[in-house]
Design a protein around this motif. Structure first.
Motif, PDB file in Angstrom:
ATOM      1  N   SER A   1      57.295  30.314   3.992  1.00 59.37           N
ATOM      2  CA  SER A   1      58.224  29.250   4.398  1.00 59.37           C
ATOM      3  C   SER A   1      58.401  29.245   5.914  1.00 59.37           C
ATOM      4  O   SER A   1      58.415  30.308   6.551  1.00 59.37           O
ATOM      5  N   TYR A   2      58.530  28.043   6.460  1.00 60.09           N
ATOM      6  CA  TYR A   2      58.705  27.851   7.905  1.00 60.09           C
ATOM      7  C   TYR A   2      59.896  26.932   8.116  1.00 60.09           C
ATOM      8  O   TYR A   2      59.977  25.875   7.477  1.00 60.09           O
ATOM      9  N   LEU A   3      60.790  27.320   9.008  1.00 61.73           N
ATOM     10  CA  LEU A   3      61.940  26.459   9.282  1.00 61.73           C
ATOM     11  C   LEU A   3      61.526  25.343  10.235  1.00 61.73           C
ATOM     12  O   LEU A   3      61.082  25.606  11.358  1.00 61.73           O
ATOM     13  N   LEU A   4      61.661  24.104   9.775  1.00 60.65           N
ATOM     14  CA  LEU A   4      61.341  22.970  10.647  1.00 60.65           C
ATOM     15  C   LEU A   4      62.522  22.663  11.552  1.00 60.65           C
ATOM     16  O   LEU A   4      62.367  22.350  12.718  1.00 60.65           O
ATOM     17  N   GLU A   5      63.718  22.693  10.958  1.00 61.67           N
ATOM     18  CA  GLU A   5      64.906  22.329  11.743  1.00 61.67           C
ATOM     19  C   GLU A   5      66.166  22.831  11.065  1.00 61.67           C
ATOM     20  O   GLU A   5      66.196  23.053   9.851  1.00 61.67           O
ATOM     21  N   TYR A   6      67.196  23.022  11.913  1.00 65.45           N
ATOM     22  CA  TYR A   6      68.553  23.197  11.394  1.00 65.45           C
ATOM     23  C   TYR A   6      69.253  21.854  11.515  1.00 65.45           C
ATOM     24  O   TYR A   6      69.052  21.127  12.496  1.00 65.45           O
ATOM     25  N   ASN A   7      70.119  21.560  10.567  1.00 66.14           N
ATOM     26  CA  ASN A   7      71.141  20.551  10.782  1.00 66.14           C
ATOM     27  C   ASN A   7      72.468  21.260  10.573  1.00 66.14           C
ATOM     28  O   ASN A   7      72.543  22.216   9.791  1.00 66.14           O
ATOM     29  N   VAL A   8      73.485  20.792  11.251  1.00 63.78           N
ATOM     30  CA  VAL A   8      74.764  21.519  11.182  1.00 63.78           C
ATOM     31  C   VAL A   8      75.759  20.777  10.287  1.00 63.78           C
ATOM     32  O   VAL A   8      76.964  20.917  10.445  1.00 63.78           O
ATOM     33  N   ARG A   9      75.212  20.004   9.364  1.00 65.08           N
ATOM     34  CA  ARG A   9      76.034  19.161   8.475  1.00 65.08           C
ATOM     35  C   ARG A   9      75.251  18.955   7.196  1.00 65.08           C
ATOM     36  O   ARG A   9      74.073  19.344   7.100  1.00 65.08           O
ATOM     37  N   PHE A  10      75.891  18.325   6.243  1.00 62.79           N
ATOM     38  CA  PHE A  10      75.212  18.010   4.995  1.00 62.79           C
ATOM     39  C   PHE A  10      74.097  16.983   5.236  1.00 62.79           C
ATOM     40  O   PHE A  10      74.222  16.114   6.107  1.00 62.79           O
TER      41      PHE A  10
ATOM     42  N   GLN B   1     100.065  13.573   7.538  1.00 60.72           N
ATOM     43  CA  GLN B   1     100.284  14.989   7.178  1.00 60.72           C
ATOM     44  C   GLN B   1      99.045  15.600   6.519  1.00 60.72           C
ATOM     45  O   GLN B   1      99.103  16.182   5.435  1.00 60.72           O
ATOM     46  N   ILE B   2      97.935  15.414   7.211  1.00 62.36           N
ATOM     47  CA  ILE B   2      96.650  15.938   6.730  1.00 62.36           C
ATOM     48  C   ILE B   2      96.411  17.295   7.390  1.00 62.36           C
ATOM     49  O   ILE B   2      96.502  17.423   8.615  1.00 62.36           O
ATOM     50  N   GLY B   3      96.117  18.306   6.571  1.00 62.29           N
ATOM     51  CA  GLY B   3      95.979  19.664   7.103  1.00 62.29           C
ATOM     52  C   GLY B   3      94.554  20.101   7.349  1.00 62.29           C
ATOM     53  O   GLY B   3      94.314  21.117   7.998  1.00 62.29           O
ATOM     54  N   MET B   4      93.581  19.328   6.824  1.00 62.71           N
ATOM     55  CA  MET B   4      92.194  19.785   6.938  1.00 62.71           C
ATOM     56  C   MET B   4      91.241  18.601   7.171  1.00 62.71           C
ATOM     57  O   MET B   4      91.456  17.522   6.607  1.00 62.71           O
ATOM     58  N   ILE B   5      90.224  18.834   7.977  1.00 58.39           N
ATOM     59  CA  ILE B   5      89.224  17.782   8.252  1.00 58.39           C
ATOM     60  C   ILE B   5      87.855  18.316   7.863  1.00 58.39           C
ATOM     61  O   ILE B   5      87.525  19.474   8.150  1.00 58.39           O
ATOM     62  N   PHE B   6      87.056  17.462   7.238  1.00 57.29           N
ATOM     63  CA  PHE B   6      85.651  17.800   6.961  1.00 57.29           C
ATOM     64  C   PHE B   6      84.792  16.778   7.703  1.00 57.29           C
ATOM     65  O   PHE B   6      84.929  15.567   7.481  1.00 57.29           O
ATOM     66  N   VAL B   7      83.931  17.260   8.570  1.00 57.26           N
ATOM     67  CA  VAL B   7      83.135  16.345   9.402  1.00 57.26           C
ATOM     68  C   VAL B   7      81.795  16.072   8.711  1.00 57.26           C
ATOM     69  O   VAL B   7      81.022  16.999   8.463  1.00 57.26           O
ATOM     70  N   GLY B   8      81.514  14.812   8.416  1.00 62.39           N
ATOM     71  CA  GLY B   8      80.250  14.446   7.770  1.00 62.39           C
ATOM     72  C   GLY B   8      79.075  14.433   8.737  1.00 62.39           C
ATOM     73  O   GLY B   8      78.144  15.235   8.611  1.00 62.39           O
ATOM     74  N   PRO B   9      79.086  13.552   9.739  1.00 64.84           N
ATOM     75  CA  PRO B   9      77.904  13.397  10.608  1.00 64.84           C
ATOM     76  C   PRO B   9      77.861  14.392  11.772  1.00 64.84           C
ATOM     77  O   PRO B   9      78.866  15.025  12.103  1.00 64.84           O
ATOM     78  N   GLU B  10      76.691  14.467  12.418  1.00 63.82           N
ATOM     79  CA  GLU B  10      76.473  15.451  13.480  1.00 63.82           C
ATOM     80  C   GLU B  10      77.110  15.079  14.819  1.00 63.82           C
ATOM     81  O   GLU B  10      77.481  15.943  15.600  1.00 63.82           O
ATOM     82  N   GLN B  11      77.221  13.755  15.084  1.00 66.64           N
ATOM     83  CA  GLN B  11      77.636  13.325  16.429  1.00 66.64           C
ATOM     84  C   GLN B  11      78.978  13.926  16.870  1.00 66.64           C
ATOM     85  O   GLN B  11      79.055  14.531  17.947  1.00 66.64           O
ATOM     86  N   PRO B  12      80.039  13.808  16.049  1.00 70.43           N
ATOM     87  CA  PRO B  12      81.316  14.394  16.511  1.00 70.43           C
ATOM     88  C   PRO B  12      81.235  15.906  16.686  1.00 70.43           C
ATOM     89  O   PRO B  12      81.891  16.459  17.571  1.00 70.43           O
ATOM     90  N   LEU B  13      80.403  16.573  15.884  1.00 63.76           N
ATOM     91  CA  LEU B  13      80.249  18.029  16.022  1.00 63.76           C
ATOM     92  C   LEU B  13      79.577  18.352  17.351  1.00 63.76           C
ATOM     93  O   LEU B  13      80.017  19.231  18.090  1.00 63.76           O
ATOM     94  N   ALA B  14      78.516  17.590  17.652  1.00 60.70           N
ATOM     95  CA  ALA B  14      77.788  17.810  18.915  1.00 60.70           C
ATOM     96  C   ALA B  14      78.682  17.511  20.109  1.00 60.70           C
ATOM     97  O   ALA B  14      78.499  18.069  21.190  1.00 60.70           O
ATOM     98  N   GLU B  15      79.660  16.624  19.909  1.00 56.71           N
ATOM     99  CA  GLU B  15      80.546  16.272  21.028  1.00 56.71           C
ATOM    100  C   GLU B  15      81.808  17.128  21.075  1.00 56.71           C
ATOM    101  O   GLU B  15      82.707  16.870  21.873  1.00 56.71           O
ATOM    102  N   GLY B  16      81.895  18.116  20.190  1.00 57.65           N
ATOM    103  CA  GLY B  16      82.967  19.107  20.333  1.00 57.65           C
ATOM    104  C   GLY B  16      84.244  18.828  19.563  1.00 57.65           C
ATOM    105  O   GLY B  16      85.318  19.282  19.970  1.00 57.65           O
TER     106      GLY B  16
END
Ligand code: GLY
Length: 429
Positions: free
Chosen positions: A282-291, A69-84
């Motif tokens: 300042s110059y942006l080197l990269e985005y990451n979509v996670r912590f 009965q978990i209502g919320m998920i927080f995704v740590g790493p990038e792989q599951p995000l990249a895979e949708g």
């Protein structure tokens, strides 16, 4: 009670991932809603309520959430995000914090990210896109090998090569060819040598709220030498000159938000700006979509505002109403790694001394496992020892005093975390 309604209202969260970052996330959520409501998968030997689960199997994650009965998920790493994973959960009753697959391309494809930066006027280094290794020959010669080569896809932090000679650049391309063939998409961009800073933020797609600026230490040895690692330590806040922060806001964060809005991206989560500062710009080197890891291990202890409230605000689109507040002082994280890391290392070493560490030190576990009441090493990066004090120097001393109490066979750590001079970031020299 209607089951559907119960799921929505339940204050239970599942943190996905197994590193120090995920221990810090679970710890912070536990302060808001209690450990009994915080689940982690697969977790590690130090995170309470860890559950062995294949997090790339989204159906298994959903079944687990329904069962608990978990209502919320927080995704740590990038792989599951990249895979949708966010796209997968859109059609369920379970809310999930993170960007969808399209928005996750900001990290998953360097070419997509650089084109996005260019389109929306985000300050970044000049670049060229290539789809064949042979096509880069002339540019490498012209720049005398002084350039950065970036592999297009996710490479677990091993896809960026900073080169200083033609031979070095050619060697990188040869390695790319060996791994992916000659027809491989990659970028060559100008090398900007300054001081790096990580600015990690939340977005609900309408606004962006930043955490404190932080800095990680990627290389294995003191003085930022040796091979790149997942991160040997971090600290926050970085003392950034206000003019630099203003430049970052104006030339990196604001145009990024404009791009997210214009492209109508589904982005409700964390956005990480990896920034290089040189000569006041300042110059942006990269985005990451996670912590970032290990930045999270200092940023979350420093954050006073409830992470649960921030997460909910991201999902509900009212992040602008949240006030970010921070604990005063400095936070330092020293990462303890297995001897041989980032190359070959052994696992299963007994970790001693964890109970001797003072109560005001936080030890976030990464590569550990719990077996018969003992904690054993189970990865390259093993533990994060985090200390808090009024000054950076005091926080460092406290962290290193605590490190002295912890022992495992072939334990290694850097002795200069938080000691960079950062002339470019301070602008007072
Ligand atoms: N600390 C850098 C990263 O998480 O990618």
């Amino acid at each position: 009670m209607n089951i559907q309604h119960y799921k929505h209202s339940t204050k239970r969260i599942l943190v996905l991932g197994s590193g120090g970052r995920e221990h810090a996330l679970a710890w912070k959520f536990a302060r808001d809603i209690g450990w009994k409501n915080v689940f982690t998968a697969p977790g590690n030997g130090g995170i309470p309520n860890s559950h062995l689960l294949n997090i790339q199997d989204f159906k298994a994650v959903k079944d687990f959430c329904e069962w608990q009965q978990i209502g919320m998920i927080f995704v740590g790493p990038e792989q599951p995000l990249a895979e949708g994973i966010v796209d997968y959960f859109k059609s369920t009753d379970i809310q999930i914090i993170g960007p969808d697959k399209q928005a996750a391309k900001l990290e998953a494809s360097k070419i997509f990210a650089k084109k996005f930066m260019q389109k929306y006027g985000v300050s970044t280094a000049s670049f060229h896109v290539f789809n064949h290794t042979a096509d880069a020959k002339n540019l490498i010669a012209e720049k005398q090998g002084n350039l950065v080569i970036k592999f297009d896809g996710l490479a677990g932090g091993k896809g960026v090569f900073v080169c200083s000679s033609v031979a070095e650049a050619q060697e990188v391309l040869q390695k790319l060819e060996q791994s992916y063939g000659k027809n491989v998409p990659f970028i060559i961009e100008d090398k900007i040598q300054g001081d790096e800073v990580s600015v990690i933020a939340f977005t609900d797609g309408r606004s962006i709220k930043t955490l404190q600026p932080s800095q990680d230490h990627k290389q294995l040895y003191e003085g930022d030498t040796g091979p790149n690692t997942g991160g040997m330590g971090a600290y926050c806040p970085v003392d950034l000159a206000p003019e630099i922060m203003a430049d970052i806001n104006k030339n990196i964060i604001a145009p990024t938000l404009k791009g997210i809005q214009t492209e109508e991206m589904h982005y409700k989560g964390v956005i990480y700006f990896g920034i290089m500062v040189k000569d006041g710009k300042s110059y942006l080197l990269e985005y990451n979509v996670r912590f970032g890891d290990p930045e999270t291990e200092v940023l979350l202890p420093a954050l006073k505002t409830s992470l649960w409230d921030i997460g909910k605000a991201c999902l509900q689109g009212n992040l602008s109403e949240i006030t970010m507040t921070f604990n005063p002082g400095y936070f330092v994280d020293v990462v303890l790694v297995s001897g041989g890391y980032p190359g070959r290392y052994e696992k299963g070493k007994l970790i001693n001394g964890l109970k001797d560490v003072n109560d005001d030190i936080i030890v976030f576990h990464a590569g550990t496992k719990s077996e018969n009441g003992q904690i054993l090493t189970n990865g390259g990066r093993v533990l994060n020892v985090v200390a808090h004090a009024g000054t950076l120097e005091q926080a460092r001393s406290k962290a290193y005093e605590a490190v002295e109490k912890i022992k495992f066979d072939r334990m290694y750590f850097r002795k200069d975390i938080g000691m960079r001079k950062n002339y470019e970031l301070k602008m007072d020299n």
